[in-house]
Motif scaffolding. Structure first.
Motif, PDB file in Angstrom:
ATOM      1  N   GLY A 160     -30.826  67.506   1.927  1.00 32.29           N
ATOM      2  CA  GLY A 160     -29.907  67.996   2.948  1.00 32.29           C
ATOM      3  C   GLY A 160     -29.547  66.961   3.987  1.00 32.29           C
ATOM      4  N   ASP A 161     -29.947  65.690   3.779  1.00 27.45           N
ATOM      5  CA  ASP A 161     -29.701  64.623   4.747  1.00 27.45           C
ATOM      6  C   ASP A 161     -28.346  63.967   4.513  1.00 27.45           C
ATOM      7  OD1 ASP A 161     -32.367  65.062   5.467  1.00 27.45           O
ATOM      8  OD2 ASP A 161     -33.094  63.450   4.172  1.00 27.45           O
ATOM      9  N   TYR A 162     -27.674  63.611   5.603  1.00 28.25           N
ATOM     10  CA  TYR A 162     -26.471  62.789   5.500  1.00 28.25           C
ATOM     11  C   TYR A 162     -26.890  61.336   5.317  1.00 28.25           C
ATOM     12  CZ  TYR A 162     -23.954  66.875   7.128  1.00 28.25           C
ATOM     13  OH  TYR A 162     -23.444  68.137   7.243  1.00 28.25           O
ATOM     14  N   CYS A 163     -26.210  60.649   4.415  1.00 25.70           N
ATOM     15  CA  CYS A 163     -26.521  59.240   4.148  1.00 25.70           C
ATOM     16  C   CYS A 163     -25.838  58.373   5.197  1.00 25.70           C
ATOM     17  CB  CYS A 163     -26.054  58.855   2.748  1.00 25.70           C
ATOM     18  SG  CYS A 163     -26.837  59.821   1.435  1.00 25.70           S
ATOM     19  N   VAL A 164     -26.609  57.465   5.821  1.00 27.68           N
ATOM     20  CA  VAL A 164     -26.080  56.698   6.948  1.00 27.68           C
ATOM     21  C   VAL A 164     -26.559  55.246   6.901  1.00 27.68           C
ATOM     22  CG1 VAL A 164     -26.039  58.752   8.412  1.00 27.68           C
ATOM     23  CG2 VAL A 164     -28.028  57.232   8.481  1.00 27.68           C
ATOM     24  N   ALA A 165     -25.912  54.445   7.734  1.00 21.50           N
ATOM     25  CA  ALA A 165     -26.395  53.102   8.048  1.00 21.50           C
ATOM     26  C   ALA A 165     -26.845  53.100   9.505  1.00 21.50           C
ATOM     27  CB  ALA A 165     -25.297  52.063   7.837  1.00 21.50           C
ATOM     28  N   MET A 166     -28.021  52.509   9.760  1.00 25.18           N
ATOM     29  CA  MET A 166     -28.543  52.386  11.113  1.00 25.18           C
ATOM     30  C   MET A 166     -29.205  51.025  11.258  1.00 25.18           C
ATOM     31  SD  MET A 166     -30.168  56.252  11.556  1.00 25.18           S
ATOM     32  CE  MET A 166     -30.671  56.060  13.273  1.00 25.18           C
ATOM     33  N   GLY A 167     -29.409  50.603  12.504  1.00 25.12           N
ATOM     34  CA  GLY A 167     -30.026  49.312  12.768  1.00 25.12           C
ATOM     35  C   GLY A 167     -31.533  49.341  12.619  1.00 25.12           C
ATOM     36  N   VAL A 168     -32.127  48.145  12.548  1.00 25.03           N
ATOM     37  CA  VAL A 168     -33.566  48.040  12.288  1.00 25.03           C
ATOM     38  C   VAL A 168     -34.428  48.503  13.467  1.00 25.03           C
ATOM     39  CG1 VAL A 168     -33.315  46.204  10.582  1.00 25.03           C
ATOM     40  CG2 VAL A 168     -33.563  45.610  13.008  1.00 25.03           C
ATOM     41  N   TYR A 169     -33.827  48.721  14.628  1.00 26.78           N
ATOM     42  CA  TYR A 169     -34.576  49.293  15.737  1.00 26.78           C
ATOM     43  C   TYR A 169     -35.122  50.662  15.347  1.00 26.78           C
ATOM     44  CZ  TYR A 169     -35.423  51.580  20.262  1.00 26.78           C
ATOM     45  OH  TYR A 169     -35.974  52.268  21.318  1.00 26.78           O
ATOM     46  N   TYR A 170     -34.368  51.393  14.527  1.00 25.88           N
ATOM     47  CA  TYR A 170     -34.753  52.746  14.129  1.00 25.88           C
ATOM     48  C   TYR A 170     -35.552  52.766  12.835  1.00 25.88           C
ATOM     49  CZ  TYR A 170     -31.498  54.095  17.767  1.00 25.88           C
ATOM     50  OH  TYR A 170     -30.872  54.224  18.978  1.00 25.88           O
ATOM     51  N   ARG A 199     -36.078  58.733   7.334  1.00 27.44           N
ATOM     52  CA  ARG A 199     -35.383  60.005   7.566  1.00 27.44           C
ATOM     53  C   ARG A 199     -35.504  60.387   9.039  1.00 27.44           C
ATOM     54  NH1 ARG A 199     -36.916  65.890   6.102  1.00 27.44           N
ATOM     55  NH2 ARG A 199     -34.901  66.785   5.501  1.00 27.44           N
ATOM     56  N   PHE A 200     -34.420  60.977   9.617  1.00 32.64           N
ATOM     57  CA  PHE A 200     -34.395  61.257  11.051  1.00 32.64           C
ATOM     58  C   PHE A 200     -33.766  62.616  11.349  1.00 32.64           C
ATOM     59  CE2 PHE A 200     -34.194  56.742  10.340  1.00 32.64           C
ATOM     60  CZ  PHE A 200     -35.086  56.212  11.243  1.00 32.64           C
ATOM     61  N   LEU A 201     -34.255  63.223  12.446  1.00 36.55           N
ATOM     62  CA  LEU A 201     -33.616  64.401  13.026  1.00 36.55           C
ATOM     63  C   LEU A 201     -32.749  63.929  14.187  1.00 36.55           C
ATOM     64  CD1 LEU A 201     -33.263  67.492  13.493  1.00 36.55           C
ATOM     65  CD2 LEU A 201     -35.281  67.367  14.975  1.00 36.55           C
ATOM     66  N   ILE A 202     -31.462  64.274  14.128  1.00 36.72           N
ATOM     67  CA  ILE A 202     -30.526  63.905  15.190  1.00 36.72           C
ATOM     68  C   ILE A 202     -30.160  65.162  15.965  1.00 36.72           C
ATOM     69  CG2 ILE A 202     -28.331  62.784  15.725  1.00 36.72           C
ATOM     70  CD1 ILE A 202     -30.297  61.001  14.143  1.00 36.72           C
ATOM     71  N   GLU A 203     -30.254  65.095  17.292  1.00 38.92           N
ATOM     72  CA  GLU A 203     -29.790  66.192  18.133  1.00 38.92           C
ATOM     73  C   GLU A 203     -28.729  65.665  19.088  1.00 38.92           C
ATOM     74  OE1 GLU A 203     -31.265  69.723  21.185  1.00 38.92           O
ATOM     75  OE2 GLU A 203     -32.749  68.563  20.059  1.00 38.92           O
ATOM     76  N   LEU A 204     -27.642  66.427  19.225  1.00 35.73           N
ATOM     77  CA  LEU A 204     -26.529  66.042  20.080  1.00 35.73           C
ATOM     78  C   LEU A 204     -26.574  66.810  21.394  1.00 35.73           C
ATOM     79  CD1 LEU A 204     -23.715  66.046  17.352  1.00 35.73           C
ATOM     80  CD2 LEU A 204     -25.310  64.208  17.967  1.00 35.73           C
ATOM     81  N   ASP A 205     -25.806  66.362  22.369  1.00 35.97           N
ATOM     82  CA  ASP A 205     -25.799  67.003  23.682  1.00 35.97           C
ATOM     83  C   ASP A 205     -25.363  68.460  23.619  1.00 35.97           C
ATOM     84  OD1 ASP A 205     -26.781  64.878  25.108  1.00 35.97           O
ATOM     85  OD2 ASP A 205     -24.821  64.154  25.796  1.00 35.97           O
ATOM     86  N   ASN A 206     -24.525  68.808  22.638  1.00 39.00           N
ATOM     87  CA  ASN A 206     -24.054  70.188  22.531  1.00 39.00           C
ATOM     88  C   ASN A 206     -25.023  71.084  21.765  1.00 39.00           C
ATOM     89  OD1 ASN A 206     -23.706  69.332  19.915  1.00 39.00           O
ATOM     90  ND2 ASN A 206     -21.486  69.534  19.892  1.00 39.00           N
ATOM     91  N   GLY A 207     -26.176  70.548  21.364  1.00 38.46           N
ATOM     92  CA  GLY A 207     -27.186  71.328  20.668  1.00 38.46           C
ATOM     93  C   GLY A 207     -27.140  71.249  19.163  1.00 38.46           C
ATOM     94  N   VAL A 208     -26.096  70.642  18.601  1.00 41.99           N
ATOM     95  CA  VAL A 208     -26.001  70.510  17.147  1.00 41.99           C
ATOM     96  C   VAL A 208     -27.131  69.609  16.646  1.00 41.99           C
ATOM     97  CG1 VAL A 208     -24.639  69.467  15.285  1.00 41.99           C
ATOM     98  CG2 VAL A 208     -23.541  70.972  16.944  1.00 41.99           C
ATOM     99  N   GLN A 209     -27.741  70.009  15.535  1.00 46.06           N
ATOM    100  CA  GLN A 209     -28.813  69.232  14.914  1.00 46.06           C
ATOM    101  C   GLN A 209     -28.505  68.996  13.440  1.00 46.06           C
ATOM    102  OE1 GLN A 209     -32.051  71.989  15.818  1.00 46.06           O
ATOM    103  NE2 GLN A 209     -32.852  70.593  17.353  1.00 46.06           N
ATOM    104  N   PHE A 210     -28.832  67.811  12.953  1.00 48.30           N
ATOM    105  CA  PHE A 210     -28.708  67.513  11.535  1.00 48.30           C
ATOM    106  C   PHE A 210     -29.675  66.389  11.196  1.00 48.30           C
ATOM    107  CE2 PHE A 210     -25.522  65.122  13.885  1.00 48.30           C
ATOM    108  CZ  PHE A 210     -25.591  63.834  13.367  1.00 48.30           C
ATOM    109  N   THR A 211     -29.939  66.203   9.917  1.00 48.66           N
ATOM    110  CA  THR A 211     -30.850  65.138   9.492  1.00 48.66           C
ATOM    111  C   THR A 211     -30.073  64.073   8.729  1.00 48.66           C
ATOM    112  OG1 THR A 211     -31.416  66.349   7.459  1.00 48.66           O
ATOM    113  CG2 THR A 211     -32.845  66.667   9.382  1.00 48.66           C
ATOM    114  N   VAL A 212     -30.574  62.843   8.802  1.00 52.75           N
ATOM    115  CA  VAL A 212     -29.952  61.710   8.116  1.00 52.75           C
ATOM    116  C   VAL A 212     -31.021  60.891   7.407  1.00 52.75           C
ATOM    117  CG1 VAL A 212     -28.108  61.595   9.849  1.00 52.75           C
ATOM    118  CG2 VAL A 212     -30.120  60.113  10.080  1.00 52.75           C
ATOM    119  N   LYS A 213     -30.568  60.141   6.407  1.00 55.07           N
ATOM    120  CA  LYS A 213     -31.437  59.187   5.725  1.00 55.07           C
ATOM    121  C   LYS A 213     -30.753  57.824   5.738  1.00 55.07           C
ATOM    122  CE  LYS A 213     -31.616  58.862   1.207  1.00 55.07           C
ATOM    123  NZ  LYS A 213     -31.875  59.217  -0.215  1.00 55.07           N
ATOM    124  N   ILE A 214     -31.498  56.789   6.118  1.00 50.14           N
ATOM    125  CA  ILE A 214     -30.928  55.442   6.097  1.00 50.14           C
ATOM    126  C   ILE A 214     -30.756  54.996   4.648  1.00 50.14           C
ATOM    127  CG2 ILE A 214     -31.289  53.014   6.682  1.00 50.14           C
ATOM    128  CD1 ILE A 214     -32.699  53.822   9.186  1.00 50.14           C
TER     129      ILE A 214
END
Length: 282
Positions: A178-188, A194-209
């Motif tokens: 169920g993860d969105y496939c993404v590119a992220m920097g090596v800081y993360y 795999r990560f849980l992302i939460e936005l200011d409006n409360g939306v949550q989703f998961t991603v995989k680098i």
């Protein structure tokens, strides 16, 4: 007298017909309840509901959090796929919801006696690291890169098995968890993280680098500049299928300006590294 006799007969016949009509009406069964309703978690923010639909019938679906403190109900979006399946998005991680499906009558009104209900809980994640620095400024700029460009390891391996998301019409690739496939920097992190992302409006989703931005534009592996230095901080780049890229994203360069069937983008509130959970069926 003869006329009175026939009038009495007619009145008795009419009364008998009325009584029979009432009896028949009282014996009519209620419409059958919706059958075989099932619900399963697709991710932290999405549930799939399915049921047996009768030909020629229409249905109504409602969803209610069982805990009023779940909040953010304004983000919930119900996306029907045909008449027997629906994806419910904009939900919250690890939260339980009651799903109710009713048949609609010929006037489009729900038939209460046909209601079927099911409880379902969204994915509950296990956080393994959340000590990431919060990024001020405009982080709603979610740019992208082509999936066809991931030809070398480890990115090629990380994208294998991913499909175009069937829920949001974004064209973004999504994996079997169920993860969105993404590119992220090596800081993360690195590919497969795999990560849980939460936005200011409360939306949550998961991603995989699935691809690395390396040390990025900031030199610390946190973000690329979007629209020139000093403008947006692009922390997450979605990996997309070229044939499915929406024209508005091709024009603007970002998914962040739009609401995609409940995936309503906003600035990033938090990023948490999480463990893998269960595989899902879309």
């Amino acid at each position: 007298m003869l006329i009175q006799y026939f009038l009495e007969k007619l009145m008795k016949a009419a009364l008998a017909a009325a009584v029979v009509g009432q009896a028949v009406s009282a014996d009519l069964p209620d419409p059958p309840a919706v059958t075989d309703l099932s619900a399963s978690a697709i991710s932290v923010g999405c549930i799939k509901a399915e049921w047996d639909a009768e030909e020629g019938k229409d249905y109504e679906l409602t969803i209610t959090p069982t805990d009023e403190n779940t909040g953010y109900t304004d983000n919930i979006c119900i996306n029907f796929e045909g008449k027997s399946k629906s994806y419910i998005t904009g939900l919250r991680e690890g939260s339980e919801y009651e799903i109710m499906v009713k048949e609609l009558d010929s006037d489009g009104k729900p038939i209460d006696s046909s209601a079927a209900t099911e409880l379902c809980t969204t994915e509950k994640v296990e956080v393994v690291w959340d000590d990431y620095e919060y990024q001020d400024g405009w982080t709603q700029c979610f740019a992208g890169e082509r999936a066809s460009g991931l030809t070398a390891q480890p990115s090629w391996g990380a994208i294998q098995g991913a499909i175009v998301d069937p829920i949001t019409n974004t064209g973004i690739m999504r994996d079997e968890y169920g993860d969105y496939c993404v590119a992220m920097g090596v800081y993360y992190g690195y590919c497969w993280d795999r990560f849980l992302i939460e936005l200011d409006n409360g939306v949550q989703f998961t991603v995989k680098i699935c691809d690395s931005k390396g040390w990025a534009d900031d030199g610390e592996g946190k973000y690329h500049w979007f629209g020139g230095k000093g403008n947006g901080k692009c922390i997450i780049e979605f990996i997309y299928d070229e044939a499915s890229l929406p024209s508005c994203v091709a024009f603007s360069g970002s998914w962040g300006y739009y609401n995609w069937n409940g995936l309503n983008f906003d600035n990033i509130r938090s990023i948490k590294k999480i463990n893998y959970g269960e595989k899902v069926e879309y």
